[in-house]
Design a protein around this motif. Structure first.
Motif, mmCIF file in Angstrom:
data_model
loop_
_atom_site.group_PDB
_atom_site.id
_atom_site.type_symbol
_atom_site.label_atom_id
_atom_site.label_comp_id
_atom_site.label_asym_id
_atom_site.label_seq_id
_atom_site.Cartn_x
_atom_site.Cartn_y
_atom_site.Cartn_z
ATOM 1 N N TRP A 1 0.826 -1.199 0.000
ATOM 2 C CA TRP A 1 0.000 0.000 0.000
ATOM 3 C C TRP A 1 0.866 1.256 0.000
ATOM 4 O O TRP A 1 1.987 1.254 0.495
ATOM 5 C CB TRP A 1 -0.900 0.061 1.250
ATOM 6 N N VAL B 1 -5.630 5.366 0.572
ATOM 7 C CA VAL B 1 -4.688 4.278 0.352
ATOM 8 C C VAL B 1 -4.664 3.907 -1.129
ATOM 9 O O VAL B 1 -5.712 3.710 -1.748
ATOM 10 C CB VAL B 1 -5.081 3.027 1.175
ATOM 11 N N GLU C 1 -3.593 1.049 -3.611
ATOM 12 C CA GLU C 1 -3.245 -0.385 -3.680
ATOM 13 C C GLU C 1 -2.247 -0.583 -4.812
ATOM 14 O O GLU C 1 -2.545 -0.323 -5.972
ATOM 15 C CB GLU C 1 -4.519 -1.192 -3.929
#
Length: 409
Positions: free
Chosen positions: A107, A128, A130
């Motif tokens: 992340w 966040v 990915e």
């Protein structure tokens, strides 16, 4: 033209990318649809729960540090009120359908504070990115091997960046401790002046190390009198604070032997010519005589003190203003003026961070100060000082330093 009616809750949930909202206690308050989908959790599994109860760390990874680093980043955002960007980190997630089975994830998080009306952090925006698939990207023949090499290289570089960030934060914390010690040494600790009630406040500019070039000073004089001053050195930070300390000490000493505030500022002006960085410093000095109920004052280019009368009217002491220190090529005598006051009046000295705004005329800021004083005229100095800062100081902090002195006469 009518403003569009926007459903911000719907906009938040439709935002592309993983975004969650947490309280300062790190409890989930909301999460958008991509966050729920990519994290493999329902809204009910998140809301009202502590983040690390929902996403504990992988017990099978002895080198795991994602939970600690994420918590520290979020708490920094709460403490500082500033955005905190984290380095790439590995943080595995337990498969909700298969307890005990952990899925490897990478992340790139950012934690941004949302301030409430009181200026304190009310929420944390946890965004966040990915990047697991990016790290595992394959590059043609030998792709599996290349993917492992790329994964190891990116992860190693991110860990190194994280360690550099931590060292920089530690160095900043040590520098701030030095700054706090310097502030305590340069500015006098407020103390009772006989039966007279006084309050002082000091606010550095945003981004400063809790030190600034603004100062205040209070000196007891013979004959039931006191000397009070505020000043403003050009600039911020440690350099300005060092100049401030020299000028404050010199003016404080001059007040004890000068016949009046004008003479004290003349002495300070001569001294300032030999101090690098003291040019264009502004200062205002006032002698308060409780026996004669008189304020004698002189200003070196500084904003006028405000005298709040018991009936709520405000007079600005602007009758004895001359250029800032070190501006005139020749030494000239400074003007001085007297003003009578009634018992119960309040004298307020301040620096420009309290009233000046880059988009406004200074008269607008002074009018705002007078209005605030009138509304809080029955307050004692301590609550009045807090009220003035609440009314006039931006909740997110000022781009200029602020010093404030409030005296009940």
């Amino acid at each position: 033209m009518r403003e569009p009616q926007i459903d911000y809750a719907a906009v938040f949930r439709a935002l592309p990318g993983m975004v969650a909202l947490l309280t300062p206690d790190l409890v989930y308050a909301d999460a958008n649809d991509d966050f729920l989908r990519l994290a493999g959790r329902t809204r009910e599994q998140l809301l009202g729960r502590y983040i690390f109860d929902v996403f504990p760390e992988n017990p099978n990874d002895s080198a795991a540090a994602g939970m600690r680093e994420t918590r520290e980043s979020m708490l920094r955002a709460v403490e500082t009120g500033e955005r905190d960007t984290m380095a790439l980190l590995r943080y595995d997630i337990e498969d909700p359908q298969r307890p005990g089975h952990w899925q490897v994830h990478y992340w790139s998080p950012v934690n941004a504070p949302v301030l409430g009306p009181d200026g304190n952090v009310a929420l944390i925006v946890h965004r966040v990115e990915e990047v697991t698939e990016l790290i595992r990207a394959r590059g043609g023949p030998g792709g599996d091997r290349q993917a492992r090499v790329l994964e190891a290289e990116l992860y190693t570089r991110s860990r190194e960046l994280q360690q550099v960030n931590e060292r920089l934060r530690s160095a900043h914390a040590r520098e701030r401790e030095v700054a706090l010690a310097l502030q305590a040494a340069l500015l006098p600790t407020p103390r009772p002046l006989g039966n007279h009630r006084v309050a002082v406040r000091y606010r550095p500019a945003i981004g400063a190390l809790n030190v600034c070039g603004d100062w205040y000073d209070l000196v007891e004089l013979p004959g039931n009198r006191i000397s009070v001053a505020v000043g403003d050195v050009v600039g911020h930070g440690l350099a300005a604070a060092c100049v401030m300390g020299q000028l404050r000490s010199a003016l404080s000493a001059a007040a004890l032997v000068a016949e009046g505030p004008a003479q004290a500022l003349e002495v300070l002006g001569l001294y300032a010519r030999f101090i690098d960085g003291a040019e264009s410093t502004t200062a205002v000095k006032a002698f308060i005589d409780w026996n004669s109920h008189t304020i004698t004052y002189s200003s070196a280019g500084h904003l006028p003190p405000a005298l709040l009368h018991p009936d709520g009217t405000v007079t600005f002491l602007d009758g004895a203003t001359d250029p800032p220190l070190g501006v005139s090529p020749e030494h000239v005598r400074r003007p001085q003026a007297d003003l009578s006051f009634a018992e119960g009046a309040i004298l307020v000295l301040y620096t420009d961070g309290l009233v000046e705004r880059r988009t406004e005329d200074i008269d607008t800021g002074l009018a705002r100060l007078a209005d605030s004083l009138a509304r809080h005229r029955k307050s004692d100095p301590e609550p009045l000082a807090d009220a003035l800062l609440a009314d006039l100081h931006p909740s997110t902090g000022s781009t200029d330093d602020t010093a404030l002195v409030v005296i009940r006469l």
